[in-house]
Write a protein that holds these residues in place. Structure first.
Motif, PDB file in Angstrom:
ATOM      1  N   ASN A  31       0.843  -1.194   0.000  1.00 27.30           N
ATOM      2  CA  ASN A  31       0.000   0.000   0.000  1.00 27.30           C
ATOM      3  C   ASN A  31       0.876   1.241   0.000  1.00 27.30           C
ATOM      4  OD1 ASN A  31      -2.284  -1.553   0.272  1.00 27.30           O
ATOM      5  ND2 ASN A  31      -2.579  -1.111   2.424  1.00 27.30           N
ATOM      6  N   GLN A  56      -9.068   9.508   3.176  1.00 34.32           N
ATOM      7  CA  GLN A  56      -9.317   8.079   3.396  1.00 34.32           C
ATOM      8  C   GLN A  56     -10.541   7.631   2.589  1.00 34.32           C
ATOM      9  OE1 GLN A  56     -10.493   7.010   7.427  1.00 34.32           O
ATOM     10  NE2 GLN A  56      -8.984   5.351   7.388  1.00 34.32           N
ATOM     11  N   GLN A  58     -11.716   9.071  -0.122  1.00 35.08           N
ATOM     12  CA  GLN A  58     -11.376   9.197  -1.543  1.00 35.08           C
ATOM     13  C   GLN A  58     -10.651   7.953  -2.051  1.00 35.08           C
ATOM     14  OE1 GLN A  58      -9.003  12.659  -2.389  1.00 35.08           O
ATOM     15  NE2 GLN A  58      -8.430  11.935  -4.410  1.00 35.08           N
ATOM     16  N   PHE A  59      -9.795   7.366  -1.212  1.00 34.38           N
ATOM     17  CA  PHE A  59      -8.997   6.217  -1.636  1.00 34.38           C
ATOM     18  C   PHE A  59      -9.532   4.885  -1.114  1.00 34.38           C
ATOM     19  CE2 PHE A  59      -5.935   9.693  -2.217  1.00 34.38           C
ATOM     20  CZ  PHE A  59      -5.612   9.451  -3.544  1.00 34.38           C
ATOM     21  N   ARG A  60     -10.734   4.865  -0.566  1.00 35.77           N
ATOM     22  CA  ARG A  60     -11.334   3.620  -0.061  1.00 35.77           C
ATOM     23  C   ARG A  60     -11.357   2.583  -1.185  1.00 35.77           C
ATOM     24  NH1 ARG A  60     -15.265   5.542   2.896  1.00 35.77           N
ATOM     25  NH2 ARG A  60     -13.997   5.281   4.750  1.00 35.77           N
ATOM     26  N   GLY A  61     -10.911   1.388  -0.869  1.00 37.40           N
ATOM     27  CA  GLY A  61     -10.879   0.311  -1.855  1.00 37.40           C
ATOM     28  C   GLY A  61      -9.627   0.288  -2.706  1.00 37.40           C
ATOM     29  N   LYS A  62      -8.755   1.253  -2.500  1.00 38.18           N
ATOM     30  CA  LYS A  62      -7.492   1.325  -3.239  1.00 38.18           C
ATOM     31  C   LYS A  62      -6.349   1.011  -2.270  1.00 38.18           C
ATOM     32  CE  LYS A  62      -8.991   4.197  -6.932  1.00 38.18           C
ATOM     33  NZ  LYS A  62     -10.138   4.995  -6.867  1.00 38.18           N
ATOM     34  N   PRO A  63      -5.183   0.659  -2.787  1.00 35.73           N
ATOM     35  CA  PRO A  63      -4.066   0.300  -1.894  1.00 35.73           C
ATOM     36  C   PRO A  63      -3.373   1.526  -1.287  1.00 35.73           C
ATOM     37  CG  PRO A  63      -3.385   0.050  -4.177  1.00 35.73           C
ATOM     38  CD  PRO A  63      -4.847   0.426  -4.193  1.00 35.73           C
ATOM     39  N   VAL A  64      -4.140   2.266  -0.505  1.00 37.16           N
ATOM     40  CA  VAL A  64      -3.641   3.456   0.188  1.00 37.16           C
ATOM     41  C   VAL A  64      -4.099   3.358   1.644  1.00 37.16           C
ATOM     42  CG1 VAL A  64      -3.726   5.981   0.333  1.00 37.16           C
ATOM     43  CG2 VAL A  64      -3.778   4.858  -1.912  1.00 37.16           C
ATOM     44  N   SER A  65      -3.169   3.534   2.567  1.00 39.76           N
ATOM     45  CA  SER A  65      -3.496   3.467   3.992  1.00 39.76           C
ATOM     46  C   SER A  65      -2.965   4.684   4.720  1.00 39.76           C
ATOM     47  CB  SER A  65      -2.869   2.218   4.624  1.00 39.76           C
ATOM     48  OG  SER A  65      -3.422   1.052   4.071  1.00 39.76           O
ATOM     49  N   ASP A 116       5.967   4.719  -0.516  1.00 41.68           N
ATOM     50  CA  ASP A 116       5.412   4.009  -1.671  1.00 41.68           C
ATOM     51  C   ASP A 116       5.062   2.574  -1.298  1.00 41.68           C
ATOM     52  OD1 ASP A 116       7.770   2.451  -1.874  1.00 41.68           O
ATOM     53  OD2 ASP A 116       8.530   3.574  -3.590  1.00 41.68           O
ATOM     54  N   GLN A 117       4.605   1.804  -2.265  1.00 47.48           N
ATOM     55  CA  GLN A 117       4.128   0.447  -2.004  1.00 47.48           C
ATOM     56  C   GLN A 117       5.232  -0.510  -1.565  1.00 47.48           C
ATOM     57  OE1 GLN A 117       2.032   0.118  -5.790  1.00 47.48           O
ATOM     58  NE2 GLN A 117       0.103   0.101  -4.665  1.00 47.48           N
TER      59      GLN A 117
END
Length: 130
Positions: A31, A56, A58-65, A116-117
């Motif tokens: 993430n 949070q 805006q990025f729900r369901g995306k690999p952002v925490s 980054d991821q």
């Protein structure tokens, strides 16, 4: 400080949340991580919370925490999460000179880093947009 530079792999963070549940920064590998050093005692930190909740969402369901390192006692963090002010996982670092804050050389609040991821520091000391 060299280990905290842009392009460096972020140092591992391990600890517990306000309920004593252990987790690590490595748990979020894969993430993009918005790493927030904050405290409920800090007025500018609390002012960031609505913006972070919007980010949070805006990025729900995306690999952002979003992950927080809080310089508050557990009961104060539990109160903030119970009210829905803080909706992201947070480590309780205990005080301004807690072990995580010290390792990351944090001297002002709020401080936000973006990883980054792969866990590499891409941005330091950023602010959440308007």
């Amino acid at each position: 400080m060299e280990h905290l530079g842009i392009g460096k792999l972020a140092p591992e963070i391990g600890g517990t949340d306000a309920d004593g549940k252990a987790f690590t920064l490595g748990d979020y590998r894969g993430n993009v991580v918005i790493l927030l050093f904050s405290g409920e005692w800090c007025v500018p930190c609390r002012a960031q919370q609505p913006k972070l909740r919007a980010l949070q969402a805006q990025f729900r369901g995306k690999p952002v925490s979003i992950l927080g390192v809080m310089s508050d006692p557990p009961e104060r963090l539990r109160e903030a999460t119970g009210k829905g002010e803080i909706t992201w996982p947070c480590w309780c670092d205990g005080n301004h000179a807690g072990p995580i804050t010290t390792k990351w050389n944090i001297t002002s609040w709020p401080t936000i880093h973006v990883l980054d991821q792969q866990g590499v520091i891409r941005h330091r000391n950023v602010s959440v947009g308007q």
